[in-house]
Design an enzyme around this catalytic site. Structure first.
Site, PDB file in Angstrom:
ATOM      1  N   SER A  45       0.854  -1.178   0.000  1.00  0.00           N
ATOM      2  CA  SER A  45       0.000   0.000   0.000  1.00  0.00           C
ATOM      3  C   SER A  45       0.890   1.229   0.000  1.00  0.00           C
ATOM      4  O   SER A  45       2.074   1.158   0.374  1.00  0.00           O
ATOM      5  CB  SER A  45      -0.886  -0.002   1.255  1.00  0.00           C
ATOM      6  OG  SER A  45      -1.506   1.256   1.457  1.00  0.00           O
TER       7      SER A  45
ATOM      8  N   TYR B 212      -2.117  -0.764  10.667  1.00  0.00           N
ATOM      9  CA  TYR B 212      -2.086  -1.071   9.234  1.00  0.00           C
ATOM     10  C   TYR B 212      -0.783  -0.613   8.603  1.00  0.00           C
ATOM     11  O   TYR B 212      -0.122  -1.367   7.873  1.00  0.00           O
ATOM     12  CB  TYR B 212      -3.276  -0.399   8.554  1.00  0.00           C
ATOM     13  CG  TYR B 212      -3.373  -0.664   7.067  1.00  0.00           C
ATOM     14  CD1 TYR B 212      -3.762  -1.914   6.595  1.00  0.00           C
ATOM     15  CD2 TYR B 212      -3.093   0.333   6.142  1.00  0.00           C
ATOM     16  CE1 TYR B 212      -3.862  -2.163   5.232  1.00  0.00           C
ATOM     17  CE2 TYR B 212      -3.189   0.099   4.784  1.00  0.00           C
ATOM     18  CZ  TYR B 212      -3.577  -1.152   4.329  1.00  0.00           C
ATOM     19  OH  TYR B 212      -3.667  -1.391   2.978  1.00  0.00           O
TER      20      TYR B 212
END
Length: 281
Positions: free
Chosen positions: A138, A151
């Site tokens: 990501s 995350y």
């Protein structure tokens, strides 16, 4: 004719489902790993509707369970060699670092990091020269974001693991690379993060900060990208003979944001981020 066989984890929704469908349409035999039986049944119906049942094989797979991965691995002899592994399964936990329980961090790493490592170890013996491993990272694996430390830290770990893995496998002709999406219209943002964001208590010093972050994220949803873009990128990379880069960014504004982070002095970058996230609307 060379058989092209791909494994996709977390194949029942989001990027995983689209990647599975796109690969099948390009002539791949796809082993679609799905954790829950009801999700497998829904995916099977969609595959049948798309007339792709002959190309896609749904297998039970909980990437956080060692026994499940072991059973999955015993079936790979039927498909070898594996030409592509897409470590896509993931989830997102959020909250302010002071308040997020340590077990939440462990759970986040179990899904996003250790499953990637475990699946890679399980599949590599079935790969040959020319095979590829694509790990779903990501933009959050390259830059920190307030209230997303579980995350973000898990994706930073995936980045480091893949960088080392790529160089270890290079002498054997197996390539590893990272897919780094920005924000897209997938379940990880619309469902996982919404359900797994730890909301501060009423007396928490982070309460107003939290609300400003939520407001910003809600306002940005209209700008999220089309997830088919990521699926098309995966297929494109799968078809390339040589993956010349370690990292493949995809999404609106991600490249510009990263260039700004790399070029600006940290104090300016931090100021821009905080003003953007916490500005009064």
């Amino acid at each position: 004719m060379i058989t092209k066989t791909a494994i996709v984890t977390g194949a029942n929704s989001g990027f995983g489902k689209l990647i599975t469908m796109h690969l099948a349409r390009r002539g791949y035999t796809v082993i679609a790993g799905v954790r829950q039986k009801e999700n497998a049944e829904k995916l099977a119906a969609e595959i049948d509707h798309a007339s792709l049942s002959e190309c896609i094989h749904i297998e039970a797979l909980d990437v956080t369970d060692a026994q499940s991965i072991h059973v999955f691995k015993t079936k790979l002899h039927e498909y070898e060699p594996i030409t592509l592994l897409v470590n896509n399964a993931g989830t997102a936990f959020a909250g302010f670092a002071e308040e997020v329980p340590l077990d939440t961090y462990r759970q986040q790493f179990e899904v996003n990091v250790f499953s990637t490592i475990h699946m890679t170890q399980a599949v590599l013996p079935f790969m040959t020269r020319g095979s590829k491993i694509l790990n779903m990272s990501s933009i959050s694996g390259l830059m920190g974001i307030p209230a997303l430390s579980p995350y973000v830290s898990s994706k930073f770990a995936v980045e480091g693991y893949t960088e080392s893995l790529r160089m270890e496998l290079a002498p054997f002709g197996i390539q590893a690379a990272l897919i780094e999406p920005g924000s897209f219209k997938t379940n990880i943002w619309s469902t996982s993060l919404k359900e797994q964001m730890l909301q501060p208590a009423d007396d928490s010093k982070y309460k107003n900060y939290f609300q400003q972050m939520r407001d910003y994220m809600d306002a940005q949803r209209a700008n999220y990208g089309d997830p088919h873009t990521v699926a098309r990128l995966v297929v494109s990379l799968a078809e390339k003979k040589k993956l010349k880069r370690l990292r493949y960014l995809v999404g609106k504004g991600v490249r510009l944001s990263l260039i700004a982070k790399w070029l600006l002095p940290w104090h300016l970058w931090e100021r821009i981020v905080l003003r953007t996230l916490l500005s009064k609307k």
